[in-house]
Design a protein around this motif. Structure first.
Motif, PDB file in Angstrom:
ATOM      1  N   VAL A  23     -12.513   0.111  -1.848  1.00 36.05           N
ATOM      2  CA  VAL A  23     -11.912  -1.138  -2.327  1.00 36.05           C
ATOM      3  C   VAL A  23     -11.905  -1.177  -3.851  1.00 36.05           C
ATOM      4  O   VAL A  23     -10.909  -1.583  -4.479  1.00 36.05           O
ATOM      5  N   GLU A  54      -3.768   3.490   5.380  1.00 39.64           N
ATOM      6  CA  GLU A  54      -2.884   4.127   4.399  1.00 39.64           C
ATOM      7  C   GLU A  54      -1.527   4.453   5.000  1.00 39.64           C
ATOM      8  O   GLU A  54      -0.513   4.468   4.289  1.00 39.64           O
ATOM      9  N   THR A 104      -2.338  -1.487   9.002  1.00 39.35           N
ATOM     10  CA  THR A 104      -3.373  -2.291   8.354  1.00 39.35           C
ATOM     11  C   THR A 104      -4.182  -3.125   9.339  1.00 39.35           C
ATOM     12  O   THR A 104      -5.298  -3.557   9.020  1.00 39.35           O
ATOM     13  N   PHE A 145      -3.813  -2.020  -5.237  1.00 36.06           N
ATOM     14  CA  PHE A 145      -3.533  -2.888  -4.106  1.00 36.06           C
ATOM     15  C   PHE A 145      -2.700  -4.086  -4.569  1.00 36.06           C
ATOM     16  O   PHE A 145      -2.865  -4.573  -5.700  1.00 36.06           O
ATOM     17  N   THR A 146      -1.870  -4.552  -3.669  1.00 36.24           N
ATOM     18  CA  THR A 146      -1.215  -5.831  -3.930  1.00 36.24           C
ATOM     19  C   THR A 146      -2.245  -6.947  -3.745  1.00 36.24           C
ATOM     20  O   THR A 146      -3.350  -6.726  -3.248  1.00 36.24           O
ATOM     21  N   GLU A 184      -3.128  -7.232  -0.115  1.00 40.28           N
ATOM     22  CA  GLU A 184      -3.964  -6.112   0.342  1.00 40.28           C
ATOM     23  C   GLU A 184      -5.391  -6.255  -0.155  1.00 40.28           C
ATOM     24  O   GLU A 184      -6.355  -6.020   0.590  1.00 40.28           O
ATOM     25  N   ARG A 185      -5.541  -6.653  -1.431  1.00 38.61           N
ATOM     26  CA  ARG A 185      -6.879  -6.829  -1.986  1.00 38.61           C
ATOM     27  C   ARG A 185      -7.647  -7.907  -1.233  1.00 38.61           C
ATOM     28  O   ARG A 185      -8.821  -7.728  -0.897  1.00 38.61           O
ATOM     29  N   GLY A 203      -9.219   1.028  -5.322  1.00 39.58           N
ATOM     30  CA  GLY A 203      -7.873   0.504  -5.114  1.00 39.58           C
ATOM     31  C   GLY A 203      -7.556  -0.726  -5.931  1.00 39.58           C
ATOM     32  O   GLY A 203      -6.430  -1.243  -5.873  1.00 39.58           O
ATOM     33  N   MET A 244       0.859  -1.185   0.000  1.00 38.50           N
ATOM     34  CA  MET A 244       0.000   0.000   0.000  1.00 38.50           C
ATOM     35  C   MET A 244       0.892   1.230   0.000  1.00 38.50           C
ATOM     36  O   MET A 244       1.882   1.296   0.726  1.00 38.50           O
ATOM     37  N   PHE A 276      -8.772  -6.540   2.178  1.00 40.83           N
ATOM     38  CA  PHE A 276      -9.916  -5.643   2.086  1.00 40.83           C
ATOM     39  C   PHE A 276     -11.203  -6.406   1.765  1.00 40.83           C
ATOM     40  O   PHE A 276     -12.272  -6.089   2.301  1.00 40.83           O
TER      41      PHE A 276
END
Length: 526
Positions: free
Chosen positions: A221, A186, A190, A238-239, A242-243, A224, A1, A246
């Protein structure tokens, strides 16, 4: 992120505050910092400038709080959640869910503890909590207390549209909490994201605005999910990890909504309002489009212009979700004025960033603790001076509600009443025709009948249909004029409040038009 968009304070040795050697002085300086002064001033503004908290204006006028208190009283006395409507003779016994039961309880406990002063105090605390939360988020995002304060000052004007002892104000604290969690994520924190599901679990029991919060989370979401680098827009996707995080948080948040006393019916409530309550939305002032000629409307226009001008002076990189939030906030506020509060919650941190960049504000770490202490003390003294007595609030209550006429209503009467006094009738355990909830009344056709009577569309037929034996409205209503000139109706009460005159008509078959057997009540001189 990617890293936060907050502007970091430039490090200049000459701007760094000097640490005093005296430990007591260090404690004093730590307590009376710039933030304390800014927060103290923000907290005293509502009691001076908002209609609902300035005792000289419209304190305790809100018509909704009384049926909220009645609902909370029933919950705490019976220890059972309401599943049917119990206050009205028109829809009594019909299935109903209370979508704001959790937000009602603090107001009821405050009323039990301090009566009208309790309502006043809790309203002030909720208003201040929203302002302080917005200021804090602005500080974290912009890195500048001064810019955050000016942005929060603009927010204060915007939230005045929802001033009053409103349950939605507590829901906006939840919205600020949601946004603060996303902003913390951010900045790399996280783990804070896992606070969102329990937050939504609380929010769904506070107010139906959880649906907006869920939409904002979904929008965040979605934005991103892809990367954009074009002009002033810079979004890093997002990686994979990360995705997935979320999506898991989003799914758990949706599941948490069903942890409530009513199950799916409470979740359905705001959706039902969107699609099945057209009369409600069309006839409530808060749902009207924003009038730019009002103070709140002018402030909204000024805020929008200020954001544009600031970015024209000194542009910055925008993430896709930031633009989406800003556009959504101002569109919603323009279409429905009640969403000005939401617009303030969403845009205040962005405005703080823009103000710092546009005006090239340097470090504001230097401050004068003694001056801060004077300002904070002065703010506290102003609040203590303005804080009203119970007697003053009780007198105010009589300038908005015809309390003596309300007291005369008998349990066996079927009284057609104006919606403004319906909540107070419920609180005083008087059976009403309608109150300002409107949802269940629209579903059962009562709201449509109410509007038809008020606007003289077959009014006598509807009064007969609902077996109305008393009518309780203001003297300026068309239906009051009609009944004054209709045989079989007698004016039996007349009470003057601050700006209105309330009249009570009784059905008296055989009497000529214009009959009066009136008990007139004038406002007490104080």
């Amino acid at each position: 992120m990617d890293s936060t968009s907050a502007i970091e304070s430039p490090a200049h040795d000459e701007d760094a505050p000097v640490t005093p050697a005296n430990p007591m002085l260090r404690i004093f300086n730590r307590i009376f910092n710039r933030h304390l002064m800014n927060i103290a001033v923000l907290m005293v503004l509502p009691v001076i400038f908002t209609n609902s908290l300035n005792p000289a204006l419209e304190s305790v006028r809100d018509p909704d709080i009384w049926w909220h208190l009645a609902d909370a009283r029933q919950l705490t006395s019976t220890h059972h959640f309401m599943t049917t409507e119990t206050n009205s003779f028109t829809v009594g016994g019909q299935p109903w869910v209370n979508p704001e039961w959790l937000a009602e309880l603090p107001y009821w406990f405050s009323y039990q503890a301090l009566h009208l002063r309790g309502i006043y105090l809790f309203e002030w605390l909720v208003t201040c909590a929203n302002l302080v939360f917005m200021y804090w988020r602005g500080c974290r995002r912009s890195g500048h207390a001064g810019a955050a304060w000016w942005a929060a000052l603009m927010a204060f004007v915007l939230i005045s549209v929802n001033s009053g002892p409103r349950t939605i104000a507590m829901a906006y604290i939840a919205m600020s909490a949601e946004l603060a969690i996303l902003e913390a994520a951010e900045r790399g924190k996280t783990r804070a994201l896992w606070l969102l599901p329990p937050l939504f679990c609380i929010w769904v029991n506070l107010h139906g605005s959880w649906l907006i919060g869920l939409a904002l989370l979904f929008l965040y979401v979605l934005c991103g999910a892809f990367g954009v680098r074009k002009g002033m827009i810079e979004q890093v996707a997002f990686t994979h990890a990360e995705r997935n995080r979320f999506l898991a948080v989003l799914g758990l948040s949706i599941g948490a909504l069903f942890i409530n006393p009513y199950g799916w019916r409470l979740v359905w409530n705001p959706i039902d309002m969107m699609f099945n309550q057209k009369l409600n939305i069309a006839n409530v002032m808060e749902w009207k489009p924003l009038d730019l000629t009002t103070i709140a409307g002018a402030a909204a226009f000024a805020a929008m212009c200020l954001m544009v001008v600031c970015n024209a002076i000194q542009g910055r990189k925008w993430r896709v979700y930031e633009l989406a939030f800003v556009f959504f906030a101002w569109y919603a506020a323009l279409v429905h004025m009640r969403f000005l509060f939401m617009a303030a919650v969403l845009t205040t941190p962005f405005l703080a960033v823009d103000l710092r960049r546009a005006f090239n504000l340097g470090s504001d770490e230097k401050t004068i603790p003694a001056a801060n202490a004077v300002m904070a003390t002065a703010a506290a003294l102003v609040f203590i001076f303005i804080f009203p007595s119970e007697k003053k609030l009780d007198a105010k209550l009589g300038t908005f509600f015809p309390m003596q006429t309300l007291a005369s209503i008998q349990p066996s009467w079927r009284t057609f009443n104006s919606d403004f006094v319906g909540g107070m009738m419920t609180f005083e355990s008087k059976p009403d025709f309608i109150d300002s909830r409107f949802d269940i009344f629209e579903h059962r056709g009562v709201l449509a009948a109410y509007l038809q009577v008020m606007y003289l569309v077959r009014p006598l037929e509807l009064l007969d249909q609902y077996k109305i034996d008393h009518v309780f409205v203001t003297d300026t209503m068309p239906v009051a004029y009609l009944l004054k000139h209709t045989p079989g109706w007698t004016q039996v009460e007349r009470e003057t409040t601050g700006k209105d005159i309330y009249v009570m008509f009784a059905r008296t078959p055989g009497t000529p038009a214009g009959s009066m057997a009136m008990n007139s009540v004038e406002p007490a001189k104080r």
